[in-house]
Structure formats: structure tokens, C-alpha cells
Design a protein around this motif. Structure first.
Motif, PDB file in Angstrom:
ATOM      1  N   LYS A 197       0.803  -1.237   0.004  1.00 10.07           N
ATOM      2  CA  LYS A 197       0.027  -0.093   0.126  1.00 10.07           C
ATOM      3  C   LYS A 197       0.753   1.175  -0.221  1.00 10.07           C
ATOM      4  N   ALA A 252       2.676   1.646  -3.213  1.00 14.11           N
ATOM      5  CA  ALA A 252       1.773   2.104  -4.492  1.00 14.11           C
ATOM      6  C   ALA A 252       1.477   3.313  -4.328  1.00 14.11           C
ATOM      7  N   SER A 253       1.271   3.736  -3.023  1.00 11.30           N
ATOM      8  CA  SER A 253       1.204   5.412  -2.836  1.00 11.30           C
ATOM      9  C   SER A 253       2.226   6.387  -3.013  1.00 11.30           C
ATOM     10  N   LEU A 290       4.352   5.559  -5.376  1.00 16.69           N
ATOM     11  CA  LEU A 290       4.675   5.583  -6.821  1.00 16.69           C
ATOM     12  C   LEU A 290       3.696   6.685  -7.527  1.00 16.69           C
ATOM     13  N   ILE A 291       2.412   6.549  -6.941  1.00 14.83           N
ATOM     14  CA  ILE A 291       1.661   7.612  -7.517  1.00 14.83           C
ATOM     15  C   ILE A 291       2.212   8.948  -7.260  1.00 14.83           C
ATOM     16  N   VAL A 292       2.567   9.409  -6.156  1.00 11.03           N
ATOM     17  CA  VAL A 292       3.063  10.600  -5.934  1.00 11.03           C
ATOM     18  C   VAL A 292       4.226  10.804  -6.756  1.00 11.03           C
ATOM     19  N   GLU A 293       4.967  10.106  -6.966  1.00 15.64           N
ATOM     20  CA  GLU A 293       6.513  10.255  -8.005  1.00 15.64           C
ATOM     21  C   GLU A 293       5.942  10.325  -9.377  1.00 15.64           C
ATOM     22  N   ALA A 294       4.824   9.691  -9.635  1.00 17.42           N
ATOM     23  CA  ALA A 294       4.281  10.062 -10.996  1.00 17.42           C
ATOM     24  C   ALA A 294       3.564  11.252 -11.114  1.00 17.42           C
ATOM     25  N   ALA A 295       3.165  11.758 -10.034  1.00 19.79           N
ATOM     26  CA  ALA A 295       2.583  12.941 -10.239  1.00 19.79           C
ATOM     27  C   ALA A 295       3.568  14.002 -10.205  1.00 19.79           C
ATOM     28  N   VAL A 346       9.952   6.971 -10.063  1.00 20.83           N
ATOM     29  CA  VAL A 346       8.932   6.043 -10.560  1.00 20.83           C
ATOM     30  C   VAL A 346       9.516   4.516 -10.658  1.00 20.83           C
ATOM     31  N   TYR A 358      10.080   2.942  -7.252  1.00 21.84           N
ATOM     32  CA  TYR A 358       9.019   2.537  -6.384  1.00 21.84           C
ATOM     33  C   TYR A 358       8.260   1.193  -6.964  1.00 21.84           C
ATOM     34  N   LEU A 359       8.105   1.369  -8.366  1.00 20.79           N
ATOM     35  CA  LEU A 359       7.491   0.216  -8.964  1.00 20.79           C
ATOM     36  C   LEU A 359       8.268  -0.830  -8.696  1.00 20.79           C
TER      37      LEU A 359
END
Length: 137
Positions: free
Chosen positions: A56, A59-60, A62-67, A99, A102-103
Motif C-alpha cells: 500500500k 503504491a501510494s 509510486l503515484i506521488v512520484e508519477a504526479a 517511479v 517504487y515500481l
């Protein structure tokens, strides 16, 4: 900030961009995803981060880094996004690295072989999205 292009990393000729570092960082020469997962696991172990690296949380993150990656392109035109300055390219490269980190950690923690998953997904996509038939003049 250190920025290296793919060919620079192979030649080990990266520059620090004038930024002083407190201590010399160990060289990381990652050749494949398995080695990357191993190095990231070791890095997390040395810092006692395993407790925090739950699926969890990863994944969170990862989304922050993608943003953060998207932020570099937010107000650019299509053309501007294709022609980044060297400084912007360096920042984008670091966000892409975050990204991927974290992935890779997420896949490692879940026991997912990313290349096998990609191969399977590409096969699914090839059926779902067949190539366009050739145009007839």
C-alpha cells in the motif's frame, strides 16, 4: 544534482552539476531489473525501511512520484514537451528514476516478475488492439 544519460552512465563520466556532496556515494551500475530489485532491497534493509515498504505504501509513493513527473510537463505545449532543456531533462530523469524505484520495490514485495507481467500484458493487448489493416490506395 547528478544527471547521467544512458551512454554517460556506461562511460562513468557523469558530472555533479556543481553541487557539493557531503560524502562520496557508492557507484551504482544497475544492469537489469533483477539487479535493481536486489540493490533496492539491500538499500532498504540497510536503513530499516522494510517495515514501511508495504505494498500500500509503495503504491501510494509510486503515484506521488508519477504526479511529480507529470508536474514537469503540466503547462507545456506538445512541442515544448518534446524539446526539454538539459536542466529539465535532468529533473525528469530523476522523477522517472523515482517511479522505477517504487515500481520495482512494489513488484519485489509482491513477488511479481515485471518482465513476465509485461510480456503477458503485451500479448493480451495484441489481441485486444490488433494492428490496423494496411491502407488501400
Amino acid at each position: 544534482m547528478t544527471f547521467c544519460r544512458k551512454d554517460d552512465m556506461l562511460a562513468r563520466s557523469c558530472s555533479t552539476g556543481g553541487v557539493a556532496t557531503a560524502q562520496k556515494q557508492p557507484p551504482y551500475r544497475i544492469a537489469n531489473l533483477d539487479q535493481l530489485a536486489l540493490e533496492l532491497r539491500r538499500f532498504a534493509d540497510e536503513r530499516d525501511w522494510e517495515t514501511y515498504h508495504t505494498p500500500k505504501n509503495l503504491a501510494s509513493a509510486l503515484i506521488v512520484e508519477a504526479a511529480e513527473l507529470l508536474e514537469h510537463f503540466q503547462w507545456l505545449s506538445q512541442e515544448e514537451s518534446r524539446n526539454l532543456t538539459p536542466a529539465s531533462t535532468a529533473k525528469v530523469a530523476h522523477e522517472i528514476a523515482d517511479v522505477l524505484i517504487y515500481l520495482t520495490r512494489l513488484a519485489d514485495r509482491l513477488g511479481i516478475d515485471m518482465l513476465a507481467a509485461v510480456s503477458e500484458k503485451m500479448a493480451v493487448n495484441a489481441i485486444k488492439y490488433p494492428p490496423n489493416p494496411p491502407s488501400v490506395p
